[in-house]
Design an enzyme around this catalytic site. Structure first.
Site, PDB file in Angstrom:
ATOM      1  CG  HIS A 124      -0.286  -0.079   2.532  1.00 41.56           C
ATOM      2  ND1 HIS A 124       0.273  -1.254   3.016  1.00 41.56           N
ATOM      3  CD2 HIS A 124      -0.071   0.854   3.485  1.00 41.56           C
ATOM      4  CE1 HIS A 124       0.779  -1.025   4.213  1.00 41.56           C
ATOM      5  NE2 HIS A 124       0.598   0.256   4.526  1.00 41.56           N
ATOM      6  CG  HIS A 126       1.286   5.298   4.250  1.00 38.42           C
ATOM      7  ND1 HIS A 126       0.471   5.250   5.351  1.00 38.42           N
ATOM      8  CD2 HIS A 126       1.928   4.098   4.202  1.00 38.42           C
ATOM      9  CE1 HIS A 126       0.611   4.073   5.951  1.00 38.42           C
ATOM     10  NE2 HIS A 126       1.492   3.356   5.259  1.00 38.42           N
TER      11      HIS A 126
END
Length: 138
Positions: A124, A126
């Site tokens: 993922h 940020h």
């Protein structure tokens, strides 16, 4: 890619994503999509999901994940077949940054592995912004 095949690919990806059964935190959050920012405008099937971090480290802190994990538990495990989805994640970050009015800049962070403080093993990104970032990070 024709619109029809793009729709089929998007439907297949959504179907595959909905079958996730792992107790992976990001997988569960992605299915719930809490505090979702507006979806990026696109005529292509979305390969990612974005949602606000539940423990923000900046005024804007959005997590962007691929819909289909496909072995991408961390950046170190990326293979050539992941190039398209990884590029899509960065482009999605740019679209969301624009929607969030982060014209003065933002930071993209990928934590990788134990020494990189990765706590959730589903790749993922940020997206952090809305304040002056400091250097060096960490």
């Amino acid at each position: 890619m024709s619109r029809a095949s793009a729709r089929r690919a998007g439907a297949a990806a959504a179907s595959q994503f909905s079958r996730l059964t792992s107790p992976n935190l990001l997988g569960r959050l992605a299915r719930r999509r809490p505090h979702s920012p507006p979806a990026p405008p696109t005529d292509q099937p979305l390969q990612s999901l974005a949602f606000r971090d539940i423990s923000p480290q900046a005024p804007v802190h959005i997590i962007i994940i691929p819909k289909v994990k496909d072995g991408l538990s961390r950046l170190f495990k990326a293979e050539e077949r992941h190039v398209e989805v990884m590029g899509h994640l960065l482009y999605a970050a740019k679209i969301i940054a624009k929607q969030e009015n982060l014209d003065d800049g933002f930071r993209i962070v990928i934590n990788d592995g134990p020494n990189g403080c990765q706590s959730v093993y589903h790749l993922h990104i940020h997206l952090l912004g809305g304040r002056q970032m400091n250097w060096p990070p960490g």
